[in-house]
Scaffold this motif. Sequence first.
Motif, PDB file in Angstrom:
ATOM      1  N   GLU A  96       0.750  -1.092  -0.054  1.00  0.00           N
ATOM      2  CA  GLU A  96      -0.103   0.044  -0.021  1.00  0.00           C
ATOM      3  C   GLU A  96       1.018   1.286  -0.012  1.00  0.00           C
ATOM      4  OE1 GLU A  96       0.444  -2.054   2.496  1.00  0.00           O
ATOM      5  OE2 GLU A  96       0.800  -0.932   4.372  1.00  0.00           O
ATOM      6  N   ASP A  98       6.884  -4.936  12.527  1.00  0.00           N
ATOM      7  CA  ASP A  98       6.267  -3.983  12.138  1.00  0.00           C
ATOM      8  C   ASP A  98       5.007  -3.467  13.102  1.00  0.00           C
ATOM      9  OD1 ASP A  98       4.655  -1.834  10.915  1.00  0.00           O
ATOM     10  OD2 ASP A  98       4.067  -3.063   9.479  1.00  0.00           O
ATOM     11  N   ARG A 100      -0.404   6.151  16.501  1.00  0.00           N
ATOM     12  CA  ARG A 100      -0.555   7.539  16.023  1.00  0.00           C
ATOM     13  C   ARG A 100      -1.391   8.328  16.323  1.00  0.00           C
ATOM     14  NH1 ARG A 100       2.501   5.396  10.420  1.00  0.00           N
ATOM     15  NH2 ARG A 100       4.516   4.910  11.421  1.00  0.00           N
ATOM     16  N   ASP A 131       6.728   8.405   8.308  1.00  0.00           N
ATOM     17  CA  ASP A 131       7.509   7.427   7.806  1.00  0.00           C
ATOM     18  C   ASP A 131       8.675   7.781   7.408  1.00  0.00           C
ATOM     19  OD1 ASP A 131       5.737   5.483   7.687  1.00  0.00           O
ATOM     20  OD2 ASP A 131       5.132   5.341   5.668  1.00  0.00           O
TER      21      ASP A 131
HETATM   22  O1  GYE Z   1       3.513   3.833   8.274  1.00  0.00           O
HETATM   23  C1  GYE Z   1       2.799   2.806   6.476  1.00  0.00           C
HETATM   24  C2  GYE Z   1       2.618   1.652   6.091  1.00  0.00           C
HETATM   25  O2  GYE Z   1       2.719  -0.289   9.690  1.00  0.00           O
HETATM   26  C3  GYE Z   1       4.438   1.174  10.024  1.00  0.00           C
HETATM   27  O3  GYE Z   1       2.157   0.817   7.328  1.00  0.00           O
HETATM   28  C4  GYE Z   1       3.777   0.600   9.025  1.00  0.00           C
HETATM   29  C5  GYE Z   1       2.912   1.638   8.336  1.00  0.00           C
HETATM   30  C6  GYE Z   1       3.671   2.742   7.722  1.00  0.00           C
HETATM   31  O4  GYE Z   1       1.422   1.254   4.916  1.00  0.00           O
HETATM   32  O5  GYE Z   1       3.255   3.697   5.385  1.00  0.00           O
END
Ligand code: GYE
Length: 310
Positions: free
Chosen positions: A27, A105, A166, A244
């Motif tokens: 994504e 992640d 966040r 990011d």
């Molecule tokens: O910020 C986003 C991605 O899980 C930290 O997933 C990740 C997030 C990231 O699609 O760009």
Amino acid sequence: FAGGKADAPAAGKKDLIVVGYAQVGAESDWRTANTESFKSTFVEANGYKLIFDDAQQKQENQIKAIRNFIQQDVDYIVVAPVVETGWETVLAEAKAAGIPVILSDRMMKVSDPSLYTCWVGGNFLQEGRDAAKWLDSYVKKSGRTNEDLNIVILQGTIGSSAQVGRTQGVTEGLAKNPKYKLLAKQTGEFTQAKGQEVMESFLKAYPKIDIVIAENDNMAFGAIDAIKAVGKKPGKDIIIISFDAVKEAFNRMIAGEINADVECNPLHGPRVAEIIQTLENGGSVEKIMYVVEEVFDTENAAAKLPTRKY
Ligand code: GYE
């Protein structure tokens, strides 16, 4: 024999460690860098065979992928869970099969922490707090302390730990200053297209938006296009804070279109490999491992860009 496991490894050549990675999707730029990090780390030359699955941002696909990994009897399962909840059943299946599950992640919320071995990733709550802190310092520096500031948030995939942390960090921070008026928050699914679409609707609904907080860079890129389309200047008429800190976001900061970016490091391949090596050697690992992250803005973006790896 011809073929079969019995005669497979030649003398001196050890068996490959088989790792199944249940990836979220494709994504964002962050996600692409994360996938690349796994694909370049878990290679035969390093002693691994990687089975990679892209779940297209759907939890049901990830659950299927994990079940496939169990059936194939992989040595380790790595999951970047799309959302936080709903994993107990499939994790119990992995546990019953004796396959360690490493989370990377995003986090999972499970009642029984023994269902996974460990987790490594960014501290999303801290990232959110850092974004709000940057805004505080910007407001002071630019002399806008007496102004009412209208704010919108482009949220990530609802229920993902990256979104949950966040949003919480940002909204906590915003709540401390009565001059901050949070007009709306809505998901842009972490994609550029959806980020643009939601920003377009925000711009129609609210004539005065001062600040956009985008929970990832690709949504910020979409928001920038939407802002330009109504004849406003991103980064000037509307302040943009993002998360990011991918390379393209540095270009946008240098161009003055994104004001600040809270780093989230996607290069988890080597970190997970280190965890696996420790486990292979009979060692133990920390349950929760946070990666250290920074905040960048228009003032240091140009100097930092050459050092960026994703
Ligand atoms: O910020 C986003 C991605 O899980 C930290 O997933 C990740 C997030 C990231 O699609 O760009």
